[in-house]
Design a protein around this motif. Sequence first.
Motif, PDB file in Angstrom:
ATOM      1  N   ARG A  51       2.961  -0.563 -10.603  1.00 66.59           N
ATOM      2  CA  ARG A  51       1.677  -1.236 -10.826  1.00 66.59           C
ATOM      3  C   ARG A  51       0.665  -0.283 -11.448  1.00 66.59           C
ATOM      4  NH1 ARG A  51      -1.131  -4.038  -5.747  1.00 66.59           N
ATOM      5  NH2 ARG A  51      -1.503  -1.864  -5.191  1.00 66.59           N
ATOM      6  N   ARG A 140     -15.375 -12.950 -10.459  1.00 64.85           N
ATOM      7  CA  ARG A 140     -14.794 -11.787 -11.139  1.00 64.85           C
ATOM      8  C   ARG A 140     -14.373 -12.120 -12.567  1.00 64.85           C
ATOM      9  NH1 ARG A 140     -10.051 -10.344  -7.479  1.00 64.85           N
ATOM     10  NH2 ARG A 140      -9.783 -12.593  -7.689  1.00 64.85           N
ATOM     11  N   ASN A 154     -16.263  -7.626  -6.139  1.00 71.08           N
ATOM     12  CA  ASN A 154     -15.517  -7.514  -4.876  1.00 71.08           C
ATOM     13  C   ASN A 154     -16.392  -6.897  -3.795  1.00 71.08           C
ATOM     14  OD1 ASN A 154     -13.872  -7.174  -7.372  1.00 71.08           O
ATOM     15  ND2 ASN A 154     -12.175  -7.451  -5.977  1.00 71.08           N
ATOM     16  N   GLY A 180      -8.422 -12.567  -1.860  1.00 69.98           N
ATOM     17  CA  GLY A 180      -9.597 -12.015  -1.211  1.00 69.98           C
ATOM     18  C   GLY A 180     -10.215 -10.898  -2.030  1.00 69.98           C
ATOM     19  N   SER A 181     -11.343 -10.364  -1.540  1.00 64.77           N
ATOM     20  CA  SER A 181     -12.020  -9.283  -2.262  1.00 64.77           C
ATOM     21  C   SER A 181     -11.163  -8.028  -2.317  1.00 64.77           C
ATOM     22  CB  SER A 181     -13.364  -8.965  -1.603  1.00 64.77           C
ATOM     23  OG  SER A 181     -13.181  -8.281  -0.372  1.00 64.77           O
ATOM     24  N   HIS A 182     -10.259  -7.871  -1.323  1.00 65.34           N
ATOM     25  CA  HIS A 182      -9.316  -6.749  -1.360  1.00 65.34           C
ATOM     26  C   HIS A 182      -8.016  -7.107  -0.653  1.00 65.34           C
ATOM     27  CE1 HIS A 182     -11.714  -6.280   2.268  1.00 65.34           C
ATOM     28  NE2 HIS A 182     -10.885  -5.384   2.747  1.00 65.34           N
ATOM     29  N   ASN A 184      -4.567 -10.334  -0.684  1.00 66.35           N
ATOM     30  CA  ASN A 184      -4.000 -11.618  -1.109  1.00 66.35           C
ATOM     31  C   ASN A 184      -4.027 -12.546   0.097  1.00 66.35           C
ATOM     32  OD1 ASN A 184      -1.964  -9.495  -2.875  1.00 66.35           O
ATOM     33  ND2 ASN A 184      -2.963 -11.155  -3.958  1.00 66.35           N
ATOM     34  N   VAL A 206       1.363  -5.379  -3.555  1.00 64.71           N
ATOM     35  CA  VAL A 206       2.680  -4.858  -3.163  1.00 64.71           C
ATOM     36  C   VAL A 206       3.091  -5.520  -1.845  1.00 64.71           C
ATOM     37  CG1 VAL A 206       3.926  -2.785  -2.452  1.00 64.71           C
ATOM     38  CG2 VAL A 206       2.394  -2.701  -4.451  1.00 64.71           C
ATOM     39  N   ARG A 208       2.032  -8.485  -0.804  1.00 65.94           N
ATOM     40  CA  ARG A 208       2.330  -9.881  -1.153  1.00 65.94           C
ATOM     41  C   ARG A 208       3.783 -10.039  -1.573  1.00 65.94           C
ATOM     42  NH1 ARG A 208       3.174 -12.458  -5.722  1.00 65.94           N
ATOM     43  NH2 ARG A 208       2.520 -14.640  -6.009  1.00 65.94           N
ATOM     44  N   THR A 241      -2.928 -10.371   3.249  1.00 64.15           N
ATOM     45  CA  THR A 241      -2.062  -9.184   3.187  1.00 64.15           C
ATOM     46  C   THR A 241      -2.712  -8.132   2.305  1.00 64.15           C
ATOM     47  OG1 THR A 241      -0.832  -9.957   1.242  1.00 64.15           O
ATOM     48  CG2 THR A 241       0.076 -10.528   3.386  1.00 64.15           C
ATOM     49  N   THR A 243      -2.324  -3.400   1.840  1.00 61.44           N
ATOM     50  CA  THR A 243      -1.667  -2.188   2.314  1.00 61.44           C
ATOM     51  C   THR A 243      -2.163  -1.776   3.697  1.00 61.44           C
ATOM     52  OG1 THR A 243      -1.190  -1.505   0.082  1.00 61.44           O
ATOM     53  CG2 THR A 243      -1.357   0.261   1.704  1.00 61.44           C
TER      54      THR A 243
HETATM   55  N1  PMP Z   1      -5.973  -8.202  -4.139  1.00 58.98           N
HETATM   56  C1  PMP Z   1      -6.982  -7.349  -4.310  1.00 58.98           C
HETATM   57  C2  PMP Z   1      -8.182  -7.776  -5.087  1.00 58.98           C
HETATM   58  C3  PMP Z   1      -6.904  -6.054  -3.759  1.00 58.98           C
HETATM   59  O1  PMP Z   1      -7.912  -5.170  -3.930  1.00 58.98           O
HETATM   60  C4  PMP Z   1      -5.777  -5.704  -2.974  1.00 58.98           C
HETATM   61  C5  PMP Z   1      -5.691  -4.341  -2.348  1.00 58.98           C
HETATM   62  N2  PMP Z   1      -5.337  -3.371  -3.268  1.00 58.98           N
HETATM   63  C6  PMP Z   1      -4.739  -6.637  -2.840  1.00 58.98           C
HETATM   64  C7  PMP Z   1      -4.881  -7.888  -3.431  1.00 58.98           C
HETATM   65  C8  PMP Z   1      -3.497  -6.306  -2.050  1.00 58.98           C
HETATM   66  O2  PMP Z   1      -2.711  -5.338  -2.692  1.00 58.98           O
HETATM   67  P1  PMP Z   1      -1.689  -4.419  -1.883  1.00 58.98           P
HETATM   68  O3  PMP Z   1      -0.867  -5.328  -1.044  1.00 58.98           O
HETATM   69  O4  PMP Z   1      -0.874  -3.778  -2.958  1.00 58.98           O
HETATM   70  O5  PMP Z   1      -2.495  -3.449  -1.084  1.00 58.98           O
END
Ligand code: PMP
Length: 283
Positions: A51, A140, A154, A180-182, A184, A206, A208, A241, A243
């Motif tokens: 990614r 966004r 975000n 979501g803002s950070h 899925n 990742v 997700r 979800t 990290t």
């Molecule tokens: N969507 C957004 C907008 C994010 O910021 C994140 C966190 N990086 C995710 C989804 C989830 O990604 P990951 O599972 O790779 O942490």
Amino acid sequence: METTYFNGKYIPKDEVRISPDDRGFLFADGVYEVIRWYDGFFYDINSHLTRLKRSLRELRINWPEADSFPTIAGKLLNFNKLEDQPAMVYLQVTRGQARRSHSFPSPEVPITSYAYSWGFSPDITSIETGIKVMLKEDIRWSRCDIKSVSLLPNTMSFQEACENGLKECIFVRNGNITEGSHSNIFFVSNGTLFTHPESNHILSGVTRKNILRIAQECGIKIREEAMQENRIRFVQEAFITNTSAEVTPVIELGGNTLGDGVPGPVTKIIRKEFYDEIKVLKG
Ligand code: PMP
């Protein structure tokens, strides 16, 4: 003293010097990644690396060291004595330093790269009891698939959630729930698991990707299809979800209580399978 990585060197954080002309500072012209260390291994580091390289390619940032990310991350844990505990590593890469101009520096200038690590404790209460989240119009841009450091919508939206005592802000674009803002977001409706398909409107998480795989292995029916805001009343369960949150149940969405207002059975099965896999990987 905290050791960080900066442009190829491992140096104390307070010796890092980034120019005010850095395009990361002036234009948020850069990308980032966050990886998780489960005291023994980095979770699916290959997907994070893929990614990272994709985000760099999409922004036409040529960082020759990209493949060293796992090595950099490992060395940071080592220097900071974090190998024996849960930890995170953050990496940011920008187009570098040049006199302010909307056009890219020509000829190219050296890339700025910075990474740091920290000991991490997950929010176990939220993971176990679930969270309440808000819903809001997705303000966004149309390249949410790039993990860009340009995160103002975000951060503004997440701040709004925090100020309302909520744990995440979930975006809605043209009536469709995106992410979501950070994080899925996933929904369970009549036993089927729904999540927004990969597109320019979400970041391909990742977590997700791995949760979709785990759900499939569990024999759960999956539809990579956006949940519409006006169909929330047909949703029994949801979870976010990412990290750090792994699989965190959502018990209230935009003021609507989901199911019985407690983490649902499908969410719990998926969360357990996720942890079982972590246990196996830890050995
Ligand atoms: N969507 C957004 C907008 C994010 O910021 C994140 C966190 N990086 C995710 C989804 C989830 O990604 P990951 O599972 O790779 O942490």
